[in-house]
Design a protein around this motif. Structure first.
Motif, PDB file in Angstrom:
ATOM      1  N   GLU A   5      -8.338  -3.956   2.031  1.00 11.90           N
ATOM      2  CA  GLU A   5      -7.755  -2.629   2.206  1.00 11.90           C
ATOM      3  C   GLU A   5      -8.199  -1.998   3.516  1.00 11.90           C
ATOM      4  N   ALA A   6      -7.244  -1.362   4.195  1.00 17.78           N
ATOM      5  CA  ALA A   6      -7.517  -0.710   5.475  1.00 17.78           C
ATOM      6  C   ALA A   6      -7.744   0.779   5.261  1.00 17.78           C
ATOM      7  N   GLN A  36      -4.847  -8.836   9.741  1.00 18.57           N
ATOM      8  CA  GLN A  36      -4.638  -7.512   9.159  1.00 18.57           C
ATOM      9  C   GLN A  36      -3.560  -6.791   9.959  1.00 18.57           C
ATOM     10  N   LEU A  57      -3.947   5.698  15.717  1.00 23.03           N
ATOM     11  CA  LEU A  57      -4.770   5.559  14.523  1.00 23.03           C
ATOM     12  C   LEU A  57      -5.488   4.225  14.522  1.00 23.03           C
ATOM     13  N   SER A  87     -11.312  -2.536   8.050  1.00 24.10           N
ATOM     14  CA  SER A  87     -11.340  -3.186   6.746  1.00 24.10           C
ATOM     15  C   SER A  87     -12.502  -4.159   6.711  1.00 24.10           C
ATOM     16  N   PHE A  94      -8.197   4.413   7.309  1.00 26.31           N
ATOM     17  CA  PHE A  94      -7.812   4.966   8.605  1.00 26.31           C
ATOM     18  C   PHE A  94      -8.731   6.089   9.060  1.00 26.31           C
ATOM     19  N   GLY A  95      -8.909   6.156  10.375  1.00 24.48           N
ATOM     20  CA  GLY A  95      -9.619   7.263  10.975  1.00 24.48           C
ATOM     21  C   GLY A  95      -8.708   8.459  11.149  1.00 24.48           C
ATOM     22  N   GLN A  96      -9.256   9.534  11.701  1.00 29.65           N
ATOM     23  CA  GLN A  96      -8.507  10.775  11.858  1.00 29.65           C
ATOM     24  C   GLN A  96      -7.496  10.705  12.985  1.00 29.65           C
ATOM     25  N   GLY A  97      -7.660   9.731  13.853  1.00 30.21           N
ATOM     26  CA  GLY A  97      -6.690   9.557  14.918  1.00 30.21           C
ATOM     27  C   GLY A  97      -7.063  10.277  16.201  1.00 30.21           C
ATOM     28  N   TYR A 138       0.372   5.304   1.160  1.00 33.28           N
ATOM     29  CA  TYR A 138      -0.486   6.243   1.863  1.00 33.28           C
ATOM     30  C   TYR A 138       0.154   7.620   1.821  1.00 33.28           C
ATOM     31  N   LEU A 162       0.122   9.804  18.268  1.00 29.24           N
ATOM     32  CA  LEU A 162      -1.124   9.782  17.505  1.00 29.24           C
ATOM     33  C   LEU A 162      -1.536   8.324  17.387  1.00 29.24           C
ATOM     34  N   TYR A 185      -2.901   1.430  15.480  1.00 31.53           N
ATOM     35  CA  TYR A 185      -1.501   1.761  15.252  1.00 31.53           C
ATOM     36  C   TYR A 185      -1.124   2.962  16.106  1.00 31.53           C
ATOM     37  N   SER A 187      -4.617  12.206   9.255  1.00 30.96           N
ATOM     38  CA  SER A 187      -4.552  10.757   9.188  1.00 30.96           C
ATOM     39  C   SER A 187      -3.927  10.290   7.871  1.00 30.96           C
ATOM     40  N   LEU A 188      -4.001   9.018   7.635  1.00 31.07           N
ATOM     41  CA  LEU A 188      -3.425   8.411   6.445  1.00 31.07           C
ATOM     42  C   LEU A 188      -4.490   8.292   5.364  1.00 31.07           C
ATOM     43  N   TYR A 202       0.834  -1.194   0.000  1.00 28.55           N
ATOM     44  CA  TYR A 202       0.000   0.000   0.000  1.00 28.55           C
ATOM     45  C   TYR A 202       0.873   1.250   0.000  1.00 28.55           C
TER      46      TYR A 202
END
Lengths: 112, 112
Positions: free
Chosen positions: B100-101, A98, B90, B94, B103-106, A35, B88, B35, A42-43, A33
């Motif tokens: 595919e993952a 995952q 995160l 998925s 991500f949130g805003q953290g 990002y 941070l 993460y 975020s990502l 991936y």
């Protein structure tokens, strides 16, 4: 243990130029991936590369994957300031769960 | 459709306290992973849940724990906070394993 290495870690370039970010990983993986992360944010998913020889393009960004060389590249064409961000590659650990292992990130600064 | 939602967005805690962070995945997504991102260590995998079961755990001390509820929402808890836990955090969701993952805003945690 899977290791992911990106280079360069810092990249400052002029608008209009082309450049490539490299991502090497140490063991076989199912997918890779790319990002993008803006400061404090975020990502954002850019590309998912699933197989050897995969190439994906979105605007000025193009990503490719060579699973035999365990190498992915993110190519930037005719860079513009809006592409300034930190770019991460990440590889799935092939353990049936995952779990992403990330590279260190490449901080890209594009100067007008 | 709504993305991954993390609450709270910002937290300031004192050393020795504990904290709980929450993550609501994209509707229909059953896998949630967490993460930690710090300037020194980069992005590191904490743990991953699928159907309320922890499937994988990263190399973090037992002070870090998590759980997933039947509606796929997840929480992570950090007890006895240390200054080094400032980061941070995160959350990614998925659809299934190895998909595919996103991500949130953290949640930005600061330990003082």
């Amino acid at each position: 243990e899977l290791k992911v290495e990106q280079n360069p870690l810092f990249l400052s370039m002029q608008e209009g130029k082309n450049y490539t970010i490299y991502c090497n990983y140490s063991t076989t993986s199912d997918r890779l991936y790319w990002y993008r992360q803006d400061p404090g944010k975020s990502l954002e998913s850019l590309f998912v590369l699933l197989s050897n020889g995969a190439v994906k393009q979105e605007g000025r960004l193009m990503a490719s994957l060579d699973t035999k060389a365990r190498l992915s590249t993110l190519h930037i064409t005719a860079a513009v300031h809006d592409l300034s961000a930190t770019y991460f590659c990440a590889v799935d650990v092939p353990q049936g769960a995952q779990k992403l292992v990330f590279g260190q990130g490449t901080r890209l600064t594009i100067n007008p | 459709k709504a993305g991954v939602t993390q609450t709270p967005r910002y937290l300031i805690k004192t050393r020795g306290q504990q904290v709980t962070l929450s993550c609501s995945p994209i509707s229909g997504h059953r896998s949630v992973s967490w993460y930690q991102q710090t300037p020194g260590q980069g992005l590191q995998f904490l743990f991953e849940y699928f159907s309320e079961t922890q499937r994988n755990k990263g190399n973090f001390p037992g002070r870090f724990s998590g759980r997933q509820f039947s509606n796929s929402r997840s929480e992570m808890n950090v007890s006895t906070l240390e200054l080094g836990d400032s980061a941070l955090y995160l959350c990614a969701s998925s659809l299934a394993l190895l998909s595919e993952a996103f991500f949130g805003q953290g949640t930005r945690l600061t330990v003082v």
